[in-house]
Design a protein around this motif. Structure first.
Motif: not given
Length: 728
Positions: A491-492, A438, A461, A488, A443-444, A453-455
């Motif tokens: 990562h998500q 995390g 996520p 990304l 994250t972007e 962006e990863l929100r």
């Protein structure tokens, strides 16, 4: 009945066997005419073994073609050994031949159908209690009926106590069941164990000295024979190799080992290796290291021999490295040629390619060894951790019991990786790697005119793509193809896996066993996006007994995930159900709306057994999968219990079922369930089972079973009969 024809490939053999049996039957008739009952008894044993061995050799194609011979023998033996009192089970059993008439009399004594298996266990228990040595001897010597192995062992023990244990009884018992020693010489051994050894040694020697010698499966399998004569016989053996292997592991005294070592000096390398292999199995191979010049490898050999062959368990990497250092790398490699060991080789990094191949095949020891490998030059601890998590995802696709052993292997591999990377334990390794997921990954990203962006939407996520401040409903092709977007996305997926692991693994287990978290554990979990989203949605109890959400209780001390059984007992269940309905925030796992099961009046009266779901028929394949998903192990039809699960506090839930073959083969009829104390099965974090050790223990009254454990077991079984149930 129409007799099926003999398959062509067995016609000649069946003819030969019929001729042999007819000659023996003629001998029996001559003995009967002469009134020689001793000869009749000896011939009955020869006839019985001849039929059993012959039928085994042709896979059941002999006995169906012996009806005329067996009928003649039945009449002959019934006349020679008449029954005067059919109600006296001792008299019924006192016959050397299992005639149809005799079987019918025994079935009547037992009160069962003659077509069923004539089980003599109850008769044996009464004879043991009464110290009736005549009946005890008959129970061993009779060809009628069936007595379970553990009961036969107790019969021998009772005869030993009465001073009536002799070679005839011992040899018959071990001839009928070569594996009987598992019960007589178990842990702990029975009182008769030492007295049996001399008889078994002489029986083994006679069988291997016969012409032709006995097959391996006719020899007593446990315990091993004693004495150098057996190893010498193995060295010159020209028969089946498996017999030599059995003799070669004979138990030796210190002087006998020294004599054997002197004999082997200068012998061919193949012979020395063969003996070393036998002594590895015997457990005294260390004494034979000098014939290879490997005396300094003794500590390493001891570590290797201490590793269980059929179980994946944690090993101390520092101890392995120290033992290799003491032996020296060259000597260690030479020892591993004699005693291959995947974990030792992995600790040294000598077998990386082989381990990776084994991991692909889900080999359990290979997975454990994967954790033990030193990190490669371009590999990080997070890389290895994520690789192990990917391996773990294969487990649910495996068979019901295999998924548990697979999960245990991954757990051991994580512990090994913690040692490789110098973490204090596997838990700290997990916390660190999960936090890195995390915190250490971008994250972007700015991709041309687009911002990605990863929100987090709660624990989930999500990736958003915007242009000029406006979110797009779809991702443009130029963005999808960009490596930064792909990074990304990866990562998500990792964060989604993290949320899944936390929800279905950790949090579900915490709620199901009402687990407690220490402040540092809670803090670490809350540092993860998934933890920060999910933990506040649970109901907790602090050390003062206050129940509430995390922001309503004291988190400076330990906090416990409250089970709905406790909420019900305290009259708070309805309140918390209404509270979550009002807020409209679903919990990550069922907690306040979790099904609760309490003891019923019939269960209170029954004491140690619940029959709540007894008699329900379920689809075995579906039921096995559902049970496996909830931590149950399934067993064979002849085991004491057909499904078991660790439930914490030293208890094992044990379910009896009726089925044929194995659990997933067809229909399963659910039986009674009980809870056993003192049963051995390793438990993992939060009570998760990590091994498939032996099951045993003493039944516990249901009223003494922790209410949470009882409720969870009944919840599992209710789900099974509801989902896998079949209409009567």
């Amino acid at each position: 009945m129409i007799e099926r024809p003999v398959p062509d490939e067995y016609v000649e053999f069946v003819g030969e066997q019929r001729a042999t049996l007819r000659r023996l039957a003629d001998e029996a008739r001559a003995a009967a005419d002469a009134g020689d009952l001793a000869a009749l008894r000896a011939l009955a044993e020869r006839l019985r073994l001849q039929i059993e061995d012959g039928d085994d050799r042709v896979y059941g194609n002999l006995e169906p073609h012996l009806g005329d011979i067996v009928a003649d023998l039945d009449a002959l033996y019934d006349a020679a050994f008449p029954v005067t009192d059919p109600d006296d089970v001792s008299e019924v059993l006192a016959a050397p031949w299992p005639s149809a008439h005799r079987k019918a009399l025994l079935a009547a004594c037992l009160g069962c159908d003659v077509r069923h298996r004539l089980l003599l266990d109850d008769v044996a228990e009464r004879a043991i209690a009464a110290a009736d040595t005549r009946l005890l001897r008959l129970l061993v010597l009779t060809p009628l009926g069936f007595t379970q192995r553990t009961v036969v062992a107790r019969i021998l023990d009772a005869l030993h106590r009465a001073g009536d244990l002799d070679a005839a009884v011992v040899e018959r018992a071990f001839t009928d069941d070569p594996w009987l020693g598992r019960a007589t010489h178990g842990d702990p051994p029975l009182g008769c164990a030492d007295a049996l050894r001399d008889h078994l040694d002489e029986l083994t020697w006679r069988l291997v000295s016969a012409s032709p010698p006995a097959d391996r499966d006719r020899l007593p399998q446990v315990p091993a024979p004693r004495g150098l004569r057996f190893v010498r016989a193995a060295l010159t053996w020209h028969g089946a190799p498996e017999v030599a292997d059995h003799l070669g592991v004979a138990e030796l005294t210190g002087p006998e080992r020294a004599t054997l070592l002197d004999h082997l000096r200068g012998r061919p390398a193949d012979e020395r290796r063969r003996v070393f292999g036998w002594r590895l199995s015997a457990g005294d191979a260390e004494a034979f290291l000098p014939m290879f010049g490997l005396e300094r490898t003794a500590p390493l050999l001891r570590l290797i021999q201490a590793m269980p062959a059929d179980e994946t368990v944690r090993q101390d990497r520092a101890a392995l490295l120290a033992a290799v250092a003491e032996a020296g790398p060259d000597a260690a490699r030479r020892l591993l040629e004699l005693v291959p060991n995947e974990l030792v080789s992995a600790a040294m990094g000598w077998n990386r390619a082989a381990v990776l191949k084994r991991v692909k095949r889900n080999a359990l020891q290979g997975i454990a060894a994967f954790g033990m490998l030193p990190l490669a030059a371009d590999e990080t601890v997070l890389d290895r951790y994520l690789a192990l998590r990917e391996i773990a995802k294969r487990g649910p696709k495996l068979g019901p019991n295999r998924r548990h052993s697979h999960a245990a292997a991954v757990s051991v591999a994580l512990d090994h990786l913690a040692q490789v990377t110098e973490f204090a334990d596997a838990s700290r390794l997990e916390w660190d790697c999960e936090a890195r997921l995390g915190n250490e990954t971008p994250t972007e990203a700015e991709i041309g005119d687009y911002r990605v962006e990863l929100r987090f939407d709660g624990a989930d996520p999500t990736l958003t793509v915007a242009r000029a401040g406006r979110a797009l409903k779809s991702v443009p092709a130029a963005v999808r193809q960009d490596p930064r977007y792909q990074e990304l996305r990866e990562h998500q997926k990792r964060l989604q896996d993290q949320a899944r692991r936390m929800r279905t693994g950790m949090i579900e287990q915490m709620v199901s066993v009402s687990a407690t978290l220490q402040p540092d554990e809670l803090s670490r979990l809350l540092s993860l996006p998934a933890g920060a989203a999910m933990l506040p949605l649970l109901v907790w109890r602090d050390r003062a007994g206050t129940i509430g959400r995390l922001d309503q209780i004291d988190t400076s001390g330990p906090v416990t995930a409250v089970h709905p059984v406790e909420l019900r007992e305290r009259g708070l269940l309805a309140h918390w159900q209404a509270e979550f309905e009002r807020r409209g925030h679903p919990q990550p796992v069922k907690q306040v709306f979790r099904e609760v099961y309490v003891l019923t009046p019939p269960e209170c009266e029954a004491g140690e057994v619940s029959r709540r779901f007894a008699g329900r028929t379920v689809d075995g394949k579906v039921a096995g999968r559902l049970l496996a998903e909830r931590g149950w192990f399934t067993h064979g039809e002849y085991d004491a219990h057909q499904a078991t699960r660790v439930v914490g506090d030293g208890l094992i839930a044990a379910l009896r079922c009726d089925f044929h073959g194995y659990f997933g083969m067809g229909e399963v009829v659910v039986g009674e369930v009980r809870f056993l104390a003192g049963g051995r099965r390793d438990g993992g974090r939060y009570g998760c089972p990590t091994g498939s050790g032996s099951v045993g223990g003493t039944p516990v009254p249901l009223a003494d079973v922790p209410p949470v454990a009882f409720s969870e077991v009944m919840r599992d079984l209710d789900l099974v009969v509801s989902v896998a149930g079949q209409e009567p």
